[in-house]
Design a protein around this motif. Structure first.
Motif, PDB file in Angstrom:
ATOM      1  N   GLU A 104       6.328  -8.666   2.742  1.00 39.91           N
ATOM      2  CA  GLU A 104       6.196  -7.959   1.719  1.00 39.91           C
ATOM      3  C   GLU A 104       4.995  -7.091   2.006  1.00 39.91           C
ATOM      4  OE1 GLU A 104       4.889 -10.104  -1.875  1.00 39.91           O
ATOM      5  OE2 GLU A 104       5.369 -11.833  -0.808  1.00 39.91           O
TER       6      GLU A 104
ATOM      7  N   ALA B  96       2.140  -6.747  -0.124  1.00 40.98           N
ATOM      8  CA  ALA B  96       0.911  -7.104  -1.035  1.00 40.98           C
ATOM      9  C   ALA B  96       0.045  -7.819   0.109  1.00 40.98           C
ATOM     10  CB  ALA B  96       1.091  -7.949  -1.981  1.00 40.98           C
TER      11      ALA B  96
ATOM     12  N   THR C  84      -9.259  -8.430  -8.321  1.00 42.62           N
ATOM     13  CA  THR C  84      -9.521  -9.635  -7.605  1.00 42.62           C
ATOM     14  C   THR C  84     -10.944  -9.986  -7.844  1.00 42.62           C
ATOM     15  OG1 THR C  84      -8.073  -8.931  -5.902  1.00 42.62           O
ATOM     16  CG2 THR C  84      -9.647 -10.925  -5.317  1.00 42.62           C
TER      17      THR C  84
ATOM     18  N   ALA D 196       1.338  -1.785  -3.311  1.00 45.16           N
ATOM     19  CA  ALA D 196       1.766  -2.934  -4.064  1.00 45.16           C
ATOM     20  C   ALA D 196       1.289  -3.296  -5.231  1.00 45.16           C
ATOM     21  CB  ALA D 196       1.884  -4.148  -2.816  1.00 45.16           C
ATOM     22  N   ARG D 197      -0.019  -3.019  -5.223  1.00 47.29           N
ATOM     23  CA  ARG D 197      -0.912  -3.579  -6.443  1.00 47.29           C
ATOM     24  C   ARG D 197      -0.653  -2.353  -7.523  1.00 47.29           C
ATOM     25  NH1 ARG D 197      -2.487  -6.640  -9.884  1.00 47.29           N
ATOM     26  NH2 ARG D 197      -4.441  -6.623 -10.801  1.00 47.29           N
TER      27      ARG D 197
ATOM     28  N   GLY E  95       2.108  -0.961  -8.015  1.00 49.74           N
ATOM     29  CA  GLY E  95       3.196  -1.502  -8.656  1.00 49.74           C
ATOM     30  C   GLY E  95       3.103  -2.505  -9.475  1.00 49.74           C
ATOM     31  N   GLU E  96       2.297  -3.413  -9.155  1.00 53.08           N
ATOM     32  CA  GLU E  96       2.072  -4.463 -10.285  1.00 53.08           C
ATOM     33  C   GLU E  96       1.323  -3.979 -11.425  1.00 53.08           C
ATOM     34  OE1 GLU E  96       1.167  -7.756  -6.785  1.00 53.08           O
ATOM     35  OE2 GLU E  96      -0.278  -7.266  -7.753  1.00 53.08           O
ATOM     36  N   LEU E  97       0.730  -3.090 -11.482  1.00 52.68           N
ATOM     37  CA  LEU E  97      -0.198  -2.273 -12.551  1.00 52.68           C
ATOM     38  C   LEU E  97       0.691  -1.395 -13.401  1.00 52.68           C
ATOM     39  CD1 LEU E  97      -3.454  -2.035 -10.885  1.00 52.68           C
ATOM     40  CD2 LEU E  97      -2.985  -3.747 -12.375  1.00 52.68           C
TER      41      LEU E  97
ATOM     42  N   ASP F 256       3.056   2.546 -10.047  1.00 48.20           N
ATOM     43  CA  ASP F 256       3.434   2.852  -8.635  1.00 48.20           C
ATOM     44  C   ASP F 256       3.700   4.246  -8.514  1.00 48.20           C
ATOM     45  OD1 ASP F 256       5.352   2.043 -10.697  1.00 48.20           O
ATOM     46  OD2 ASP F 256       6.928   2.500  -9.202  1.00 48.20           O
TER      47      ASP F 256
END
Length: 439
Positions: A91, A93, A126, A274-275, A277-279, A282
């Motif tokens: 992936e 991330a 993080t 990737a981050r 998209g998580e938020l 994207d």
């Protein structure tokens, strides 16, 4: 000050030695016993100009030592976290297990008032999560984020004479204390007038990935222009020169060729996507997917160009690949375009020999299926084509007349647009490069 550095790979080892050079008492902590033993013996476990001399000087001063025991960091009041954040397998991330393990280990030795300083490149969010863990387990301990901006080949200079200092500080009363502590660590650098950006955790975390994404975009832009130049007969080097005179654009990072690699740009832009998209953001970074695609296409196109130069077939053709590291002045072969292309050439039937001034040992370990040579002349003996894949000074300065006596066919592929085309063609070579017309 008494400082610990957790993680003594490329970033951590350079940072530890540099902090000792600035006058601090430093202990570097790493779980790899062979690495700490080498560092304590003043042997650099990687190639970086100027680092081995800095390491020897810091050790001789008595202000630097390396250990595998986190308990040796107990007396430190500032603890730098310098571990890697590789791409997760399968992936995009970032893999944060090493950062989390480093912070977890520090909880055993932290005292109230101590400062943990993250330097690793991490996804936004993080630092806030780790800050809660630190203050929850050790009330009064603080966390700041101080991203690194090292260029391989210039790491010592970039640590001791950075172009900026970025402090990501807690949104609390601890912010002033944390900033004062960092200013004390970097006192000599601050006194030299180095610009400072003092901000929140999220902004500090984004600086490195945003910078790398911009540089990757600039590199892929000129490589996209190289694709158009090949379709139109234009010359990408002259195009880059012309647009580079515009000071809004600049000429740096406008060198068309095999594209970027290494342990930072590829994985950082993927982790950024990737981050996002998580938020739920994207769409803001969808352009980076094409940046990545353009970059990877350059490798495929170089193999195609090599086949063209070798009369339409690579089967049985001897190809010398000059360069294995992803960039000059480094032995880093992570995501190296040079080795990727060399392997593809071999898969298509070419007899490939690779050489590099610093990265041969690393290459042999990770790419044992390739054949290696110690010198360009040895690699190019009776070659049907020569590919310059890493722009080492040694290769830029090759004498095309003398080098032409070694090869079977005078055909050079300039994978970095680094050679003096006129000199090579005058010496009788067929010169080809991505984005430039055939001679």
């Amino acid at each position: 000050m008494r400082i610990s550095v957790v993680g003594c790979g490329y970033l951590g080892a350079v940072h530890a030695a540099s902090m000792a050079e600035l006058g601090h008492e430093v202990v570097g902590v790493d779980v790899d016993r062979s690495r700490t033993a080498a560092l304590n013996a003043a042997r650099a476990p990687f190639f970086e100009p100027g680092f081995e001399e800095l390491l020897a000087s810091a050790l001789a001063s008595g202000r630097l030592r390396f250990s595998t025991d986190i308990a040796d960091a107990r007396d430190a009041v500032v603890h730098f976290v310098c571990v890697g954040t590789p791409q997760k397998r399968g992936e995009y991330a970032a893999d944060l297990r090493y950062v989390e393990a480093a912070v977890e280990s520090l909880l055993e030795v932290l005292d109230p008032g101590d400062l943990v300083v993250g330097k690793s490149t991490v996804p936004v969010g993080t630092a806030a999560r780790l800050a809660d863990i630190v203050s929850g387990k050790v009330p009064g301990a603080m966390l700041a984020w101080n991203p690194e901006f090292l260029r391989e080949g210039f790491a010592v200079q970039d640590t001791l004479h950075p172009d900026r200092l970025v402090y990501g500080l807690p949104n609390s009363a601890d912010a002033d204390t944390a900033r004062a502590r960092l200013d004390e660590v970097y006192a000599a650098i601050v006194a030299a007038g180095t610009p400072q950006v003092v901000t929140d955790y999220a902004t500090a975390e984004m600086v490195k990935t945003a910078a790398n994404s911009f540089l990757a975009t600039k590199i892929s832009f000129i490589n996209a222009m190289a694709e158009l130049c090949e379709a139109t007969g234009a010359d990408v080097k002259l195009l880059a020169d012309a647009i580079g005179y515009d000071d809004r654009i600049g000429r740096k990072f406008l060198n068309a060729g095999l594209g970027f690699g290494g342990g930072c740009l590829p994985k950082d832009i993927r982790a950024f996507m990737a981050r996002a998209g998580e938020l739920g953001a994207d769409q803001a970074l969808t352009f980076l997917r094409e940046v990545d695609n353009i970059n990877m296409r350059r490798r495929i196109r170089m193999v195609e160009l090599a086949r063209e130069v070798c009369d339409g077939s690579l089967l049985g053709k001897r190809v010398a690949v000059l360069g294995a590291a992803f960039k000059p002045d480094s032995d880093d072969i992570r995501d190296s375009p040079a080795l990727n292309v060399a392997a593809q050439l071999q898969l298509q039937g070419a007899v490939v020999r690779v050489t590099d001034p610093a990265a041969i040992d690393n290459s042999r370990r990770l790419w044992p299926q390739l054949d290696y040579a110690d010198t360009p002349e040895e690699a190019a003996e009776r070659a049907d084509a020569v590919l310059v894949s890493t722009e080492w000074t040694q290769y830029r300065e090759l004498d095309p007349v003398a080098f032409g006596r070694v090869v079977k066919q005078k055909r050079v592929l300039d994978g970095r647009n680094a050679l003096d085309r006129d000199a090579w063609e005058t010496a009788g070579w067929t010169y080809r490069a991505l984005g430039r017309r055939a001679g």
